[in-house]
Design an enzyme around this catalytic site. Structure first.
Site: not given
Ligand code: GAR
Length: 194
Positions: A95, A109, A111, A175
């Site tokens: 962003l 968020n 992560h 988790a």
């Molecule tokens: C999740 O593991 C989330 O933590 C990660 O992307 C995946 C999305 O999965 N996010 C990041 O890496 C942000 N920098 P989802 O679309 O099934 O929720």
């Protein structure tokens, strides 16, 4: 009154789905009123619609290189829906300060690492390569520095012998799905009490 939450996604939206599921509980302090994606083909849009939630793409392609213009369109949609808190759930575009500052203290968020360890991409491979015995996920407030905002909650999982990025990511994802709804609920309860 429940806190009105808008969710931003880029892909499959499994964390979004976990947030929606939890929001069905009568005592959940938030409701999800809008799901937006920066990509038209994000699978999570259909999942949200199937759950009866308004979901649409504000495709970054339509804005060419105008990142702030794209975020102004996201912001207008969120405000139009009366959103009070934004939950980023696999939103994979960094962003600009415009959106971050506009929603400071009201944007979270999730992560896939134990921040401040392993900010950025490809966290599971990097954890394995570093030989760490523990990994996990973090819910944090969004600030201008990527993956640098104050930590709200974390969950830990072990790295097991023989793990690859796939097996480890699956363990972390379980988790994530437990952590994010709880962290968002706690946050919205505090916001309502403030
Ligand atoms: C999740 O593991 C989330 O933590 C990660 O992307 C995946 C999305 O999965 N996010 C990041 O890496 C942000 N920098 P989802 O679309 O099934 O929720």
């Amino acid at each position: 009154m429940k806190t009105r939450v808008g969710v931003l996604i880029s892909g499959r939206g499994s964390n979004m789905e976990a947030l929606i599921e939890a929001s069905r509980a009568p005592d959940c302090p938030y409701e999800i009123v809008l799901v937006l994606s920066n990509k038209s083909d994000a699978g999570g849009l259909e999942t949200a619609r199937a759950a009866g939630i308004e979901a649409r793409a504000v495709d970054q392609k339509d804005f060419f290189r105008d990142r702030e213009g794209h975020e102004r369109a996201l912001d207008a949609a969120l405000r139009g829906a009366g959103v009070e808190v934004i939950a980023l759930a696999g939103y994979m575009r960094v962003l600009t300060p415009f959106l971050v500052k506009a929603w400071e203290g009201r944007m979270m968020n999730i992560h896939p690492s134990l921040l401040p360890l392993f900010p950025g991409l490809d966290t599971h491979n990097r954890v394995i390569a570093a030989g760490h015995a523990e990994h996990g996920c973090t819910v944090h407030l969004v600030t201008v520095g990527v993956d640098e905002g104050p930590v709200v909650a974390q969950a830990r999982v072990p790295v097991l012998p023989g793990d690859d990025a796939q097996s480890l990511s699956e363990r972390v994802l379980v988790a994530e799905h437990q952590l994010y709804p709880k962290a968002l609920s706690d946050f919205c309860r505090k916001l309502a009490a403030a």
